[in-house]
Design a protein around this motif. Sequence first.
Motif, mmCIF file in Angstrom:
data_model
loop_
_atom_site.group_PDB
_atom_site.id
_atom_site.type_symbol
_atom_site.label_atom_id
_atom_site.label_comp_id
_atom_site.label_asym_id
_atom_site.label_seq_id
_atom_site.Cartn_x
_atom_site.Cartn_y
_atom_site.Cartn_z
ATOM 1 N N ASP A 48 0.845 -1.186 0.000
ATOM 2 C CA ASP A 48 0.000 0.000 0.000
ATOM 3 C C ASP A 48 0.886 1.244 0.000
ATOM 4 N N GLY A 49 0.250 2.388 0.202
ATOM 5 C CA GLY A 49 1.003 3.634 0.269
ATOM 6 C C GLY A 49 1.399 4.201 -1.073
ATOM 7 N N TYR A 50 0.755 3.749 -2.133
ATOM 8 C CA TYR A 50 1.129 4.224 -3.468
ATOM 9 C C TYR A 50 0.236 5.358 -3.945
ATOM 10 N N GLY A 51 0.800 6.291 -4.633
ATOM 11 C CA GLY A 51 0.073 7.269 -5.431
ATOM 12 C C GLY A 51 -0.873 8.169 -4.667
ATOM 13 N N ARG A 52 -2.017 8.434 -5.287
ATOM 14 C CA ARG A 52 -2.995 9.379 -4.746
ATOM 15 C C ARG A 52 -4.397 8.871 -5.068
ATOM 16 N N PRO A 53 -5.437 9.498 -4.521
ATOM 17 C CA PRO A 53 -6.795 8.987 -4.750
ATOM 18 C C PRO A 53 -7.156 8.932 -6.232
ATOM 19 N N PHE A 54 -8.135 8.088 -6.533
ATOM 20 C CA PHE A 54 -8.585 7.893 -7.905
ATOM 21 C C PHE A 54 -8.851 9.221 -8.598
ATOM 22 N N GLU A 55 -8.334 9.328 -9.850
ATOM 23 C CA GLU A 55 -8.576 10.543 -10.621
ATOM 24 C C GLU A 55 -9.363 10.229 -11.896
ATOM 25 N N SER A 56 -8.912 9.192 -12.602
ATOM 26 C CA SER A 56 -9.591 8.801 -13.838
ATOM 27 C C SER A 56 -9.202 7.371 -14.148
ATOM 28 N N PHE A 57 -9.854 6.806 -15.177
ATOM 29 C CA PHE A 57 -9.556 5.436 -15.573
ATOM 30 C C PHE A 57 -8.379 5.365 -16.560
ATOM 31 N N ASP A 58 -7.750 6.502 -16.817
ATOM 32 C CA ASP A 58 -6.613 6.508 -17.746
ATOM 33 C C ASP A 58 -5.459 5.708 -17.172
ATOM 34 N N ILE A 59 -4.904 4.839 -17.997
ATOM 35 C CA ILE A 59 -3.808 3.980 -17.562
ATOM 36 C C ILE A 59 -2.656 4.117 -18.557
ATOM 37 N N ARG A 60 -1.458 4.283 -18.051
ATOM 38 C CA ARG A 60 -0.270 4.274 -18.897
ATOM 39 C C ARG A 60 0.289 2.862 -18.912
ATOM 40 N N ILE A 61 0.660 2.407 -20.093
ATOM 41 C CA ILE A 61 1.154 1.036 -20.229
ATOM 42 C C ILE A 61 2.587 1.078 -20.732
ATOM 43 N N ASP A 62 3.469 0.399 -20.016
ATOM 44 C CA ASP A 62 4.875 0.313 -20.420
ATOM 45 C C ASP A 62 5.270 -1.151 -20.526
ATOM 46 N N ARG A 63 5.866 -1.515 -21.649
ATOM 47 C CA ARG A 63 6.255 -2.911 -21.854
ATOM 48 C C ARG A 63 7.763 -3.034 -21.931
ATOM 49 N N THR A 64 8.280 -4.063 -21.270
ATOM 50 C CA THR A 64 9.700 -4.410 -21.364
ATOM 51 C C THR A 64 9.784 -5.911 -21.576
ATOM 52 N N GLU A 65 11.001 -6.414 -21.700
ATOM 53 C CA GLU A 65 11.166 -7.864 -21.838
ATOM 54 C C GLU A 65 10.707 -8.581 -20.574
ATOM 55 N N ALA A 66 10.845 -7.910 -19.435
ATOM 56 C CA ALA A 66 10.490 -8.537 -18.162
ATOM 57 C C ALA A 66 8.985 -8.660 -17.984
ATOM 58 N N GLY A 67 8.236 -7.759 -18.596
ATOM 59 C CA GLY A 67 6.798 -7.814 -18.439
ATOM 60 C C GLY A 67 6.129 -6.502 -18.794
ATOM 61 N N THR A 68 4.932 -6.311 -18.261
ATOM 62 C CA THR A 68 4.137 -5.131 -18.573
ATOM 63 C C THR A 68 3.793 -4.400 -17.296
ATOM 64 N N CYS A 69 3.870 -3.084 -17.346
ATOM 65 C CA CYS A 69 3.568 -2.252 -16.191
ATOM 66 C C CYS A 69 2.401 -1.329 -16.536
ATOM 67 N N TYR A 70 1.371 -1.368 -15.702
ATOM 68 C CA TYR A 70 0.209 -0.501 -15.869
ATOM 69 C C TYR A 70 0.200 0.506 -14.723
ATOM 70 N N THR A 71 0.117 1.766 -15.068
ATOM 71 C CA THR A 71 0.171 2.800 -14.035
ATOM 72 C C THR A 71 -1.053 3.696 -14.114
ATOM 73 N N ARG A 72 -1.751 3.766 -12.992
ATOM 74 C CA ARG A 72 -2.884 4.688 -12.842
ATOM 75 C C ARG A 72 -2.560 5.560 -11.639
ATOM 76 N N ALA A 73 -3.278 6.631 -11.452
ATOM 77 C CA ALA A 73 -2.951 7.542 -10.348
ATOM 78 C C ALA A 73 -2.951 6.816 -9.008
ATOM 79 N N ASP A 74 -3.876 5.818 -8.861
ATOM 80 C CA ASP A 74 -4.047 5.181 -7.566
ATOM 81 C C ASP A 74 -3.559 3.742 -7.504
ATOM 82 N N TYR A 75 -2.983 3.227 -8.577
ATOM 83 C CA TYR A 75 -2.351 1.908 -8.487
ATOM 84 C C TYR A 75 -1.297 1.702 -9.560
ATOM 85 N N LYS A 76 -0.397 0.802 -9.277
ATOM 86 C CA LYS A 76 0.639 0.414 -10.237
ATOM 87 C C LYS A 76 0.705 -1.103 -10.243
#
Lengths: 261, 89
Positions: A48-76
């Motif tokens: 826990d302790g990540y980010g800030r309260p929900f802002e929107s459903f927009d998610i940034r997606i970053d892909r590497t060989e290791a896997g995929t990272c999804y980042t939203r204001a309130d979760y990663k």
Amino acid sequence: MCSVCSIRVAEHVLQVATSARWMEQWITSYFPIVNGSVAPDLSLHIEDGYGRPFESFDIRIDRTEAGTCYTRADYKLEINSDYRTAKLQVYDDYSLKHALLHLYSSFIVHFEWGLLIHSSCAVDRDQAYLFAGSSGAGKSTVAVLSAPRQILSDEASLVFIPDNGEVRVYNSPFRSDFVSRTEPISYPLAAIHLLHQSDSLHRNALPSSVVFHKLMGNVFYWAHDPNETAKVIRLIEKLAKYGRAYDLYFQKNSLFWGLIS
Amino acid sequence: MTMRFERMNHAQSFVMDGERIIVDTEHGVVTQLNEVGGFVWECLERGAEMEELVNSVLERYEISRQQVVQDIVPFVESLIQLRLIRDNT
């Protein structure tokens, strides 16, 4: 101190490790616990302790060989490329619920097991009836009007779509208002209804191609890889071809059950 | 020079209710073709050149060559614009 527990979602066992007491309590409240000796399908570490309260459903997606990272204001959410391990960082219980749905949706698509579909689902005579539609179409209303029938979902239906054999809908833990420890029972899919609120009650059978188009906009999926998207397409294709589907024009009462069951 | 075409890797297709559906898995766009469009797509998937394409349609359907050319060329161009195929000439 980190606690570890195993929970079940449909046919899958998720091993969850967290050092946040409130998350351990939340998870064990809403998901059935499994004996720790059962080998997990997915291992998840949550902080826990990540980010800030929900802002929107927009998610940034970053892909590497290791896997995929999804980042939203309130979760990663970080999912390894083998889809067997994941790490989740959240702000609060709202983001935890959304992130778990996101993770599980990605997991079942990757292994072409099934889909999480934006719909409600009720059971009548031991068969499952899906009710899908755009926002405000009446998915939650239909669930309420279906009482006292068992409700398998009110917003995210958990659908198992095999290559051959029966499509089944599982009791979904992903609800608008969580219910305690949804046991992973399932029922065979009888029909899909696309909802339209109307002054009159009637329904029209739909060809598979129309059902495919409609379902495309009703799947919980965050596109990040054409290969994974191809799997979603194949699953929707199978589901669209599987059985009966209708446009259902209904009034705000339970009379539609006399028409569809 | 004869035009030769190639299906894009991200264009996934299947038949449903007798019609060909093509999904651009990269952009999430769905294209539905009628019977003739589906037949042309199948020819393109086999790597047909434009002249082969025209002749195949002529053999299968009772349409004039002029009509086929008038219909097929813009159709193929639209598939290129939709990034479902590319001119591999």
